[in-house]
Design a protein around this motif. Sequence first.
Motif, short mmCIF file in Angstrom:
data_model
loop_
_atom_site.label_atom_id
_atom_site.label_comp_id
_atom_site.label_asym_id
_atom_site.label_seq_id
_atom_site.Cartn_x
_atom_site.Cartn_y
_atom_site.Cartn_z
N PRO A 95 88.83 -41.05 12.43
CA PRO A 95 89.71 -39.96 11.99
C PRO A 95 89.31 -38.59 12.52
CG PRO A 95 88.39 -40.79 10.16
CD PRO A 95 88.16 -41.71 11.31
N HIS A 96 88.07 -38.43 12.95
CA HIS A 96 87.67 -37.12 13.51
C HIS A 96 88.45 -36.79 14.79
CE1 HIS A 96 85.15 -39.95 15.76
NE2 HIS A 96 85.06 -39.02 16.69
N LEU A 97 89.00 -37.82 15.43
CA LEU A 97 89.82 -37.55 16.61
C LEU A 97 91.12 -36.85 16.24
CD1 LEU A 97 89.33 -40.87 18.63
CD2 LEU A 97 88.18 -38.67 18.96
N ALA A 139 95.02 -35.73 5.89
CA ALA A 139 95.36 -36.94 5.15
C ALA A 139 94.42 -38.09 5.50
CB ALA A 139 96.81 -37.35 5.44
N ALA A 140 94.01 -38.17 6.75
CA ALA A 140 93.16 -39.28 7.20
C ALA A 140 91.72 -39.14 6.72
CB ALA A 140 93.18 -39.38 8.72
N ALA A 141 91.25 -37.91 6.57
CA ALA A 141 89.85 -37.69 6.18
C ALA A 141 89.75 -36.47 5.27
CB ALA A 141 88.97 -37.52 7.41
N PRO A 142 90.23 -36.61 4.02
CA PRO A 142 90.29 -35.45 3.13
C PRO A 142 88.94 -34.90 2.68
CG PRO A 142 90.94 -37.45 1.97
CD PRO A 142 90.76 -37.81 3.41
N THR A 143 87.87 -35.62 2.95
CA THR A 143 86.55 -35.13 2.55
C THR A 143 85.63 -34.89 3.74
OG1 THR A 143 85.73 -37.39 2.27
CG2 THR A 143 86.68 -36.31 0.31
N SER A 144 86.19 -34.86 4.94
CA SER A 144 85.34 -34.71 6.13
C SER A 144 84.83 -33.27 6.25
CB SER A 144 86.10 -35.09 7.40
OG SER A 144 86.91 -34.02 7.84
N ASP A 146 85.33 -31.44 8.62
CA ASP A 146 86.34 -30.64 9.34
C ASP A 146 87.35 -29.98 8.40
OD1 ASP A 146 85.43 -31.22 11.96
OD2 ASP A 146 86.43 -33.17 11.88
N VAL A 147 87.37 -30.36 7.14
CA VAL A 147 88.41 -29.88 6.22
C VAL A 147 88.48 -28.36 6.14
CG1 VAL A 147 89.13 -29.83 3.78
CG2 VAL A 147 88.64 -32.01 4.90
N PRO A 148 87.37 -27.63 5.94
CA PRO A 148 87.50 -26.17 5.88
C PRO A 148 88.11 -25.57 7.15
CG PRO A 148 85.35 -26.82 5.06
CD PRO A 148 86.00 -28.05 5.66
N ASN A 149 87.69 -26.06 8.30
CA ASN A 149 88.25 -25.54 9.56
C ASN A 149 89.71 -25.91 9.72
OD1 ASN A 149 85.84 -24.30 10.34
ND2 ASN A 149 85.08 -26.18 11.27
N LEU A 150 90.08 -27.11 9.29
CA LEU A 150 91.48 -27.51 9.37
C LEU A 150 92.35 -26.66 8.43
CD1 LEU A 150 90.99 -31.37 9.58
CD2 LEU A 150 92.06 -29.93 11.34
N LEU A 151 91.83 -26.36 7.26
CA LEU A 151 92.60 -25.52 6.34
C LEU A 151 92.73 -24.10 6.88
CD1 LEU A 151 91.23 -26.83 2.93
CD2 LEU A 151 93.52 -27.17 3.88
N ARG A 152 91.69 -23.58 7.51
CA ARG A 152 91.80 -22.26 8.16
C ARG A 152 92.81 -22.31 9.30
NH1 ARG A 152 86.17 -21.83 7.08
NH2 ARG A 152 85.63 -22.65 9.12
N LEU A 153 92.80 -23.42 10.04
CA LEU A 153 93.77 -23.59 11.13
C LEU A 153 95.19 -23.62 10.58
CD1 LEU A 153 94.29 -24.00 14.14
CD2 LEU A 153 93.97 -26.46 13.76
N ALA A 173 93.53 -22.37 -0.33
CA ALA A 173 93.00 -23.74 -0.25
C ALA A 173 91.72 -23.76 0.57
CB ALA A 173 94.05 -24.68 0.35
N ALA A 174 91.71 -23.03 1.67
CA ALA A 174 90.51 -23.00 2.51
C ALA A 174 89.34 -22.36 1.77
CB ALA A 174 90.80 -22.24 3.81
N LEU A 175 89.61 -21.30 1.04
CA LEU A 175 88.55 -20.64 0.29
C LEU A 175 88.08 -21.48 -0.90
CD1 LEU A 175 89.72 -16.94 0.44
CD2 LEU A 175 87.71 -17.94 1.54
N ASP A 176 88.99 -22.25 -1.48
CA ASP A 176 88.58 -23.15 -2.57
C ASP A 176 87.63 -24.23 -2.07
OD1 ASP A 176 90.10 -21.80 -4.43
OD2 ASP A 176 91.77 -23.23 -4.39
N VAL A 177 87.86 -24.72 -0.87
CA VAL A 177 87.03 -25.77 -0.30
C VAL A 177 85.69 -25.21 0.18
CG1 VAL A 177 86.83 -27.40 1.62
CG2 VAL A 177 88.94 -27.26 0.32
N ALA A 178 85.73 -24.05 0.81
CA ALA A 178 84.51 -23.45 1.37
C ALA A 178 84.50 -21.96 1.08
CB ALA A 178 84.44 -23.71 2.87
N PRO A 179 84.12 -21.57 -0.13
CA PRO A 179 84.19 -20.16 -0.51
C PRO A 179 83.34 -19.24 0.35
CG PRO A 179 83.22 -21.48 -2.28
CD PRO A 179 83.63 -22.41 -1.20
#
Length: 187
Positions: A95-97, A139-144, A146-153, A173-179
């Motif tokens: 899923p990292h791909l 959706a494929a990796a909700p706990t990876s 990469d999540v904070p960077n994907l939410l910022r993206l 959402a991005a700040l909630d995941v990685a304040p």
Amino acid sequence: DSDGARLSALVGLAETGDIPADESAWVNENHPEMLAELRARAALATGDPGAAVRALPQPPSARDAIVLSLAHAGSGDLTRAAEILLDAAGRLDAPHLLAMRAFMLADAVDVDVDAFGRLSASSAAAIDRAKSAVGDALAAAPTSADVPNLLRLRAQLTHQAGDWRACMTACRAALDVAPDAGATSAW
């Protein structure tokens, strides 16, 4: 192990565009699955993405999929590059791909507006493709990792699209995941 060190050194050489013939023969004899990747990396390093594509027609590993995807992107075929990552992510359970695909599609977004500040149809379509890719990766990796960077993206893409409500939602959402991420240059 000495084989691992030798292969690492050969990957480094390939990334400079050089694979000595005797080393190529050794790889073919001892690690034939690596030869196509080395040839593709060397071709990319020498500015020949077409040769890289020919060296890796169907990537057997996530690493090979990345090399092949970069080869297609280097030759200007971003659609095929993204397809390769999507296919390999599902086929190889990598899923990292999908995260890499999202960032690749986002990097290709060229925001073009008309005299009234409205997005062009091509810009809106490119943003939508990238946002969809972000959604696929989340959706494929909700706990990876990469999540904070994907939410910022996602926040960046919604900002580019002019969707301020969605942008604020994505930022929260991005700040909630990685304040602590808000204190970095990523924002």
